[in-house]
Design an enzyme around this catalytic site. Sequence first.
Site, PDB file in Angstrom:
ATOM      1  N   MET A   1      17.399  81.680  49.812  1.00 19.38           N
ATOM      2  CA  MET A   1      16.221  82.162  50.126  1.00 19.38           C
ATOM      3  C   MET A   1      15.101  82.217  49.074  1.00 19.38           C
ATOM      4  SD  MET A   1      15.301  86.144  51.802  1.00 19.38           S
ATOM      5  CE  MET A   1      16.549  86.046  53.048  1.00 19.38           C
TER       6      MET A   1
ATOM      7  N   LYS B   1      -9.196  75.578  56.569  1.00 17.09           N
ATOM      8  CA  LYS B   1      -8.008  76.445  57.492  1.00 17.09           C
ATOM      9  C   LYS B   1      -6.754  76.586  56.884  1.00 17.09           C
ATOM     10  CE  LYS B   1      -7.120  72.338  59.940  1.00 17.09           C
ATOM     11  NZ  LYS B   1      -7.198  71.285  61.107  1.00 17.09           N
TER      12      LYS B   1
ATOM     13  N   TYR C   1      25.950  78.675  48.987  1.00 24.95           N
ATOM     14  CA  TYR C   1      26.570  79.089  50.077  1.00 24.95           C
ATOM     15  C   TYR C   1      27.400  78.137  50.809  1.00 24.95           C
ATOM     16  CZ  TYR C   1      23.673  83.248  50.017  1.00 24.95           C
ATOM     17  OH  TYR C   1      23.036  84.397  49.729  1.00 24.95           O
TER      18      TYR C   1
ATOM     19  N   ARG D   1      -5.843  68.626  73.343  1.00 21.30           N
ATOM     20  CA  ARG D   1      -5.570  69.774  72.601  1.00 21.30           C
ATOM     21  C   ARG D   1      -6.587  70.782  73.094  1.00 21.30           C
ATOM     22  NH1 ARG D   1      -5.129  70.209  66.152  1.00 21.30           N
ATOM     23  NH2 ARG D   1      -7.472  70.301  66.258  1.00 21.30           N
TER      24      ARG D   1
HETATM   25  C1  LIG Z   1      -7.646  69.913  60.837  1.00 24.53           C
HETATM   26  C2  LIG Z   1      -8.804  69.476  61.418  1.00 24.53           C
HETATM   27  C3  LIG Z   1      -9.532  68.269  60.759  1.00 24.53           C
HETATM   28  C4  LIG Z   1      -9.040  67.823  59.534  1.00 24.53           C
HETATM   29  O1  LIG Z   1      -7.903  67.099  59.563  1.00 24.53           O
HETATM   30  P1  LIG Z   1      -7.592  65.919  58.450  1.00 24.53           P
HETATM   31  O2  LIG Z   1      -6.587  65.085  58.990  1.00 24.53           O
HETATM   32  O3  LIG Z   1      -6.776  66.946  57.633  1.00 24.53           O
HETATM   33  O4  LIG Z   1      -8.659  65.543  57.757  1.00 24.53           O
HETATM   34  C5  LIG Z   1     -10.570  68.041  61.576  1.00 24.53           C
HETATM   35  N1  LIG Z   1     -10.832  68.312  62.702  1.00 24.53           N
HETATM   36  C6  LIG Z   1     -10.101  69.053  63.359  1.00 24.53           C
HETATM   37  C7  LIG Z   1     -10.732  69.646  64.621  1.00 24.53           C
HETATM   38  C8  LIG Z   1      -9.266  69.732  62.728  1.00 24.53           C
HETATM   39  O5  LIG Z   1      -8.437  70.832  63.377  1.00 24.53           O
END
Ligand SMILES: *Cc1c(COP(=O)(O)O)cnc(C)c1O
Length: 826
Positions: free
Chosen positions: A769, A495, A720, A593
């Site tokens: 920036m 992701k 700045y 979550r």
């Molecule tokens: C991001 C995520 C992981 C991986 O987590 P890490 O700590 O990076 O290994 C596993 N399961 C879910 C549902 C996640 O959102």
Amino acid sequence: MQYYIEHIASVIHGTVIQERRNDRIEQLLTDSRRLIFPKSSLFFALKGPRRDGQTFIGYLYHKGVRNFVVSEQPDLAQYPAANFVQVPDVLQALQLLAAYHRSRFTIPVIGITGSNGKTIVKEWLNQILDQQFAIIRSPKSYNSQIGVPLSVWPMSESHELAIFEAGISKRGEMEKLEAIIKPTIGILTNIGEAHSEGFDSIKEKLEEKLRLFDTVNTLVYRNDQDLVEETVQQMAQSRGIRLFAWGGKKDGAVQITGIEKTAHNTIITASYKGDVEKIVIPFTDDASIENAMHCWCTALLMKQDMQKVQQQLLLLTRVAMRLEMKTGINNCTVINDSYSADLSSFTIALDFLSQQAQHNRRTVILTDIPESGRNEKELYTEVANAMQQRKVNRLIGIGETIHHHAAAFEAAGIAELLFFPTVDAFKKDFHHIPFRDETILLKGARVFELEEIDRLLEQKVHQTVLEIDLNAVTHNLKQYQQLLRPETKLMAMVKAFAYGSGSFEVANVLQYHKIDYLAVAYADEGVELRKGGINLPVMVMNVDPTTFDVLVQYNLEPDIYAPELLHAFEAYLKREGIQQFPVHIELETGMNRLGFSESQLPVLLESLRSKLFKVQSVFSHLAASEDPQQDAYTKQQAERFEGMVSKLQQILGYPFIKHISNTAGISRHPELQMDMVRLGIGMYGIDSGNTHLLQLQEVSTLKSTIAQIKQLEEGETVSYGRKGVVTRKTNIATVRIGYADGYPRSLSTGVGKMWVNGHLAPVIGIVCMDMTMIDITDVPQVKVGDEVVIFGKQLPVEQVAHWAQTIPYQMLTGISQRVKRVYFQD
Ligand SMILES: *Cc1c(COP(=O)(O)O)cnc(C)c1O
């Protein structure tokens, strides 16, 4: 020197359990993905902890392979036309064959081992000696129990010198490599702390490494470390080996008397046989000096003409043995592997090219191949066939020889052929040659200076880059796989552009290493993977009704985490007349979550009775797997999960995958592996739950360059708001990175530091920036254009994240998309 399968069977003490013909064998194959020449390959069905070569026999047979070495008898009736040789241990058989092959040659063989520098010393020796000898050497860093036999196998009568490297990670391994390499000259590069895990002490590690030199005539080594000096002396006496020591000590063969560094060169003065000798090398760092000394001493030992050696030493280049991949003009992907051109490294590069599925079209730009001593026609025919096998559409040949052998490429059926005598001729025509939506492999000998072509093909962006080491990704993946039971599946979390490091580029590597699943956060990330040619199953964690069409179209599998989503997707599938669509069910166990809570289970169970869904997996997410203080909570989450899963099991009546562990879960809670684990940040080299069981490698390096340098007087201010006040005469460097690139503004005014020329330089003033100023007063010899490392191997991203009061996850994913990603692989 020809080998037929019957002969090989006797060399490896195998039993021929089925013989059809006495085939001639030319290639040894240990990895089904590397198959190029089916007819003449002999496949060794090696058994690893997670992969059994035996399972690839069917695939390879189908591809035309007819010769196999196995440890178990396969179903012979299925492979009526193949030869099978059975042995108790397939790896040992491979090693026996290589050792036998080696024993048929009497040429000098240089064997190199040590903790660091093996590959560089090997490559540099090759550069220094290749005008005097026809050399065979290990490709890349092929130095393992499998890599060494594969390196030795191509030895032929035409070679005059061999250079092989050997690497080990535990006791008992060197003996086997020694039997294969049988070096006549040894080089011990050095002994460091790295990879000590397989040994009880450094001394033990050293003694094991020295086994490579059991029967050498002479050993080249450095005598500055007492432990090395003592152990080597003892070994030399007991085995009657001559020593060629160099270093600071008087009694070595070469004593260094001076090291003088200028801006770009180092002048080394040494006494050798009573004379004062001087060499100049084009590097100033200590590791390069050590590597160059090993090469120089070996050349002295081999009585080479010192003037020629000096000329070659000045030409040494940083060994960019890594192949590099980046985005090029007109949506092309450019793979640059223009360090060397020999057949074995060419096939490895072709293999990498064929893994890249983002474009259908493939072009290879290839120079003459200076393969010493081989029949040219045969060589180019082999090259052409390899290209045809890898579905290369176009060859652009550069050089007289490759042009001369154009017929070989025509015969192999390469659709488009273009030839140029020189790189200059190519450059003149460059604008008339179409390059668009394709993967381009640049491969050639250094003398051709293909960098110029690389520059033409490269997409121009500003000079901040994020380098991604794909070998490190593989290494980290394997570290985690070692912790898994063989049957545990692995889902890789890619992701947020694979935690900032790319998407299909990283996924390609994972796909190659046969992981089971990928997961992304949003549907469009999944689409990107599919467009990049990734065909692994992909779970999408955050779906909403607007993306249902896309999910179905691209064969992406949604995470169903709530009743509303469940019903919406149910209605959608009904309307579209789709049945058995693969989904994943997320359960809420304490992260709070996403996921179905206990009280929402009845709704879920009711829907799952229909045939609309095919549940691929059921999972939950741990809230604090890295924290020992929360282990009771973690355990409770797992128990809740098991309880809910058993209810699903009753309803579904078919098997599905259960999973709960993320990275820290894998390293800290082996009992929670279940059927699959979800590896995230650990793959990118970071694991806050790592209890030093794992040796992870840094994957990403964020680099920039210096745009300007200024000298300021006491009292002047920087950036700045005039927050950076100068309290002494100060040198300031302006670096091409700012908060728009993802360099946090919270690192302003000395909080953050950058790595320049071997030193840490603090940020001065406010981060802008697009630019940041650093104080380089205490860093020697910095010039405009020099490289600055923001984080990487020298400066871990954890450290920078800590300064910025954030976590590595945020640092990595915050690197903006305008920062160009460049991928490396050995
Ligand atoms: C991001 C995520 C992981 C991986 O987590 P890490 O700590 O990076 O290994 C596993 N399961 C879910 C549902 C996640 O959102």
